[in-house]
Design a protein around this motif. Structure first.
Motif, short mmCIF file in Angstrom:
data_model
loop_
_atom_site.label_atom_id
_atom_site.label_comp_id
_atom_site.label_asym_id
_atom_site.label_seq_id
_atom_site.Cartn_x
_atom_site.Cartn_y
_atom_site.Cartn_z
N PHE A 168 0.83 -1.20 0.00
CA PHE A 168 0.00 0.00 0.00
C PHE A 168 0.87 1.26 0.00
N ASN A 169 1.92 1.24 0.82
CA ASN A 169 2.78 2.42 0.95
C ASN A 169 3.78 2.54 -0.20
N ARG A 170 4.12 1.42 -0.80
CA ARG A 170 5.10 1.43 -1.90
C ARG A 170 4.67 0.42 -2.96
N PRO A 171 3.80 0.81 -3.86
CA PRO A 171 3.27 -0.12 -4.86
C PRO A 171 4.35 -0.87 -5.63
N GLY A 172 5.48 -0.24 -5.83
CA GLY A 172 6.56 -0.90 -6.56
C GLY A 172 7.12 -2.11 -5.84
N SER A 173 6.77 -2.28 -4.56
CA SER A 173 7.28 -3.41 -3.80
C SER A 173 6.61 -4.72 -4.19
N ILE A 174 5.52 -4.67 -4.97
CA ILE A 174 4.85 -5.90 -5.39
C ILE A 174 5.82 -6.82 -6.11
N LYS A 175 6.63 -6.26 -7.00
CA LYS A 175 7.60 -7.07 -7.73
C LYS A 175 8.61 -7.69 -6.76
N ASP A 176 9.07 -6.89 -5.78
CA ASP A 176 10.01 -7.42 -4.79
C ASP A 176 9.39 -8.60 -4.03
N MET A 177 8.13 -8.44 -3.61
CA MET A 177 7.44 -9.49 -2.85
C MET A 177 7.32 -10.76 -3.68
N TRP A 178 6.94 -10.59 -4.93
CA TRP A 178 6.78 -11.75 -5.80
C TRP A 178 8.11 -12.47 -5.98
N ASN A 179 9.17 -11.72 -6.21
CA ASN A 179 10.49 -12.32 -6.39
C ASN A 179 10.95 -13.04 -5.13
N LEU A 180 10.70 -12.42 -3.96
CA LEU A 180 11.10 -13.04 -2.72
C LEU A 180 10.34 -14.35 -2.48
N ASN A 181 9.04 -14.35 -2.77
CA ASN A 181 8.24 -15.55 -2.58
C ASN A 181 8.70 -16.67 -3.51
N SER A 182 8.96 -16.33 -4.76
CA SER A 182 9.42 -17.33 -5.72
C SER A 182 10.78 -17.88 -5.30
N MET A 183 11.68 -16.99 -4.90
CA MET A 183 13.01 -17.42 -4.46
C MET A 183 12.91 -18.33 -3.25
N ALA A 184 12.07 -17.95 -2.29
CA ALA A 184 11.97 -18.72 -1.05
C ALA A 184 11.43 -20.12 -1.32
N ASN A 185 10.43 -20.26 -2.18
CA ASN A 185 9.89 -21.58 -2.49
C ASN A 185 10.93 -22.46 -3.16
N LYS A 186 11.66 -21.91 -4.11
CA LYS A 186 12.69 -22.68 -4.79
C LYS A 186 13.80 -23.07 -3.82
N ALA A 187 14.21 -22.13 -2.99
CA ALA A 187 15.29 -22.42 -2.03
C ALA A 187 14.85 -23.48 -1.03
N SER A 188 13.61 -23.40 -0.56
CA SER A 188 13.10 -24.39 0.39
C SER A 188 13.10 -25.79 -0.22
N ASP A 189 12.72 -25.91 -1.49
CA ASP A 189 12.70 -27.21 -2.16
C ASP A 189 14.11 -27.77 -2.33
N LYS A 190 15.04 -26.92 -2.76
CA LYS A 190 16.40 -27.39 -2.96
C LYS A 190 17.04 -27.80 -1.64
N LEU A 191 16.80 -27.01 -0.61
CA LEU A 191 17.33 -27.35 0.72
C LEU A 191 16.74 -28.68 1.19
N ALA A 192 15.45 -28.90 0.95
CA ALA A 192 14.80 -30.15 1.34
C ALA A 192 15.44 -31.34 0.65
N GLY A 193 15.76 -31.20 -0.63
CA GLY A 193 16.40 -32.29 -1.35
C GLY A 193 17.75 -32.64 -0.78
N PHE A 194 18.50 -31.61 -0.38
CA PHE A 194 19.80 -31.86 0.21
C PHE A 194 19.67 -32.52 1.58
N LEU A 195 18.77 -32.00 2.40
CA LEU A 195 18.56 -32.58 3.73
C LEU A 195 18.11 -34.03 3.65
#
Length: 291
Positions: A249-276
């Motif tokens: 709401f305060n910074r509409p441009g942050s939507i792209k940042d949020m989307w990128n962070l969510n995508s990165m986190a899901n991929k990282a969580s999956d890769k970490l799970a495979g290693f564990l």
């Protein structure tokens, strides 16, 4: 054998992403029963993550995963082959992680504690998605705990996407490229995170074996969004969603940042799970006894 198994499981996960159902997770949390300490299944290994976004991929690997309450904290207990595994989400930071691990050891008394989750790269050799098995951890003040890996430098170098080195545990998110580079150079460390030193200190005090496995979520040359610290400071999923909504709401441009962070986190969580999934059944071979 260990490295072959790690490589096959780790590389199999590259590029895979799992779409997670937040509603299902929330229902599971609401259905969690309070269980007396003596009735909790005794995991051989407890893997400690700071946040659910980090643990999500590994939870999906467990068979018959069941959340139970341990003195107010949820522990997910399931099977990984013949092994009973526990997963705890401690919350962000040293204080929360240390307290959670102390409770886990006192009540469950597992053979192993694994500190797992995301980390920021502090050297140029580490790329996003690389896994770091720490051979030690320290803080800015100089407190340090060694983690005696039973892997040679030749074995690690021969495993694509795997690195070893010392972690730096800090008390705040390190966002800028300049500060990342400075910390790496000053302290001789390869990656930065916020929990492992406290976990290692409690394990040392309690004479419990531990390993640290961290996946690089942002490289030394990648600055983090300035709103991330506010999001990470939230204690609940609803709080994080509210903070994210306020940020957008305060910074509409942050939507792209949020989307990128969510995508990165899901991929990282999956890769970490495979290693564990590859390393947890072989923990007795991964770390040698302290000299």
């Amino acid at each position: 054998m260990l490295l072959r198994y790690l490589v096959s499981n780790f590389l199999r996960q590259q590029g895979q992403t799992v779409v997670r159902d937040l509603v299902t997770k929330q229902l599971a949390e609401h259905n969690t029963a309070e269980v007396a300490p003596e009735d909790i299944p005794k995991p051989d290994v407890v893997v400690v993550f700071a946040l659910g976004i980090e643990s999500a991929g590994f939870k999906e690997r467990l068979q018959s995963a069941t959340p139970v309450k341990m003195e107010g904290k949820t522990v997910t207990v399931g099977k990984l082959g013949p092994h009973v595994i526990g997963i705890v989400e401690s919350g962000v930071g040293r204080k929360a992680a240390g307290a959670a691990v102390r409770d886990v050891i006192d009540i469950i008394q597992p053979k192993w504690i694994v500190s797992a989750g995301f980390a920021g790269g502090l050297i140029s050799e580490l790329k996003r998605g690389h896994v770091v098995m720490a051979n030690g951890v320290r803080d800015i003040e100089g407190s340090e705990v060694a983690i005696p890996l039973n892997l040679t430098s030749e074995q690690i170098e021969a495993t694509q996407g795997l690195a070893s080195g010392k972690l730096l545990t800090v008390d705040r998110i390190i966002r800028t490229v300049e500060e990342k580079r400075q910390l790496g150079e000053e302290h001789g460390v390869v990656a930065v995170e916020m929990e492992t030193l406290a976990i290692a200190q409690v394990c040392q005090e309690k004479d419990t074996k531990m390993l640290s496995v961290r996946i690089i979520s942002d490289t030394v040359d990648q600055p983090l969004p300035k709103d991330l610290e506010k999001l990470m400071g939230q204690k609940t999923t609803s709080g994080m969603i509210g903070a994210a909504a306020a940020t957008i709401f305060n910074r509409p441009g942050s939507i792209k940042d949020m989307w990128n962070l969510n995508s990165m986190a899901n991929k990282a969580s999956d890769k970490l799970a495979g290693f564990l999934e590859g390393v947890v059944p072989q923990l007795d071979f991964a770390v040698r006894e302290n000299d």
